[in-house]
Design an enzyme around this catalytic site. Sequence first.
Site, mmCIF file in Angstrom:
data_model
loop_
_atom_site.group_PDB
_atom_site.id
_atom_site.type_symbol
_atom_site.label_atom_id
_atom_site.label_comp_id
_atom_site.label_asym_id
_atom_site.label_seq_id
_atom_site.Cartn_x
_atom_site.Cartn_y
_atom_site.Cartn_z
ATOM 1 C CB SER A 39 -0.958 -0.035 1.183
ATOM 2 O OG SER A 39 -1.869 1.042 1.124
ATOM 3 C CG ASP A 191 -1.946 4.282 -2.757
ATOM 4 O OD1 ASP A 191 -2.503 3.854 -3.792
ATOM 5 O OD2 ASP A 191 -2.255 3.883 -1.622
ATOM 6 C CG ASP A 193 -2.663 -0.292 -2.526
ATOM 7 O OD1 ASP A 193 -2.642 0.957 -2.540
ATOM 8 O OD2 ASP A 193 -3.411 -0.944 -1.771
ATOM 9 C CG ASP A 195 -5.885 1.733 -2.023
ATOM 10 O OD1 ASP A 195 -4.920 2.529 -2.002
ATOM 11 O OD2 ASP A 195 -6.147 0.966 -1.073
#
Length: 448
Positions: A39, A191, A193, A195
Amino acid sequence: MLAGAGIAVHMLPRPCPTPLLAFAVRHLGTAAGVMITASHNPAADNGYKLYLSDGAQVIPPADAEIEKRIADLGPLARVPVAAAGSPLITRHGDEIAEAYLAAIVAAAGPAVTGAAELNVVYTPMHGVAGRLMLRLLRLAGFAAPHVVAAQAEPDPDFPTVAFPNPEEPGALDLALADARRLGADLVVASDPDGDRLAVAVPAEAGWRVLTGDQVGALLGASLLDRTASQQAPEARLVASTVVSSTLLSKIAAAAHVQYAETLTGFKWIARAADGVPGARFVFGYEEALGYAVGDVVRDKDGFGAALAMLRLAEEAKSADRSVLNVYDDLERTYGVHLTSQLTLRTADQARVMSRLRAAPPDAFGGEPVAGLTDLAEGAGDVPRADVLIFRLAGGRVVLRPSGTEPKIKCYIEITETAAGRSLAAARAAAAARQVPLRAALEELLAGG
């Protein structure tokens, strides 16, 4: 491991952005979805995200039961693992991504007729969103953006950023440098990942990185305009959180649209329309750069948000206006909404929150407290939570412990009407009120 336990498993191609996994849960009709991701955390950290069959992240009480069962498994070496060729494992190709991208484009609505072409700088910030984002923009009819070369390919070491979170100071420096050099109209950043989405726009004094609250208001207002003529427009619902700006709620009220305020986290935002008869989820956001456009993904989705943002910027440019002009219109209509945060690092979060409950302040820096809501005691449909909401005559202060770090987070909003004065004067008044309020909060928290 899942196949080793006799569970049928669908494997998506790697690298895989988190929103694609969340989409695939409902698209394939699976019982759950599991994502291991860095993430926007430091390079050494990984996160585990679990989606239920409704495509949204797990919520209580299931989360506690799952955590208990994980603890009961014992040593990892004892957990059986299936062979790579197990008939229980289905490996997917590109068909899931194709369906996902088509759904995002359909949800965004028709493109602007005769729109001006945008000059966009994009960075995936060493993450896994880049190639899929370029496919999305091409499918939606946009010219290829300029991609920040040093951050274009996935790299788990994140070599050009100290902390791979687009909210962090310095994270967008390379993208902004390219934008200045190219005379760009817009910067968008994923970002790692995929999302979350960060947005920066040109301003008089140089480039400005928009806050999550500003992007949330812009996208919310734009999507309500786009969906106003749809069947049963009054059934539309937008959502945000108790720590985000109240501007979206005012935009929704003016449009006669249902508004839901939830706890922080998209596991709550994505379910805001659940149980509301006839409600149709149009948009939800949280101030930490998370946005959901429609219900293509029941989680934050940087891809759908990027397309919606480019459509908004495209409309503005075609009308010889800027994104900041559009935001100015919102604040002229609904008032200035100045938001900021404070953080107290403490290993004893419970003691600080207990102290504030036992002796709640009656003012912050000359701003009288008009009301206090303690979510630990419950408030309407919002689940109980360790959150204090102090309501001011022109704003609010929200405090809560961080769910992942030894911190108390404080969210500040100052509001000022623009009626009868210039927008600049209203913003200056809000900024002036914020200074003593922040100082009072810092002193209050430091005394914990």
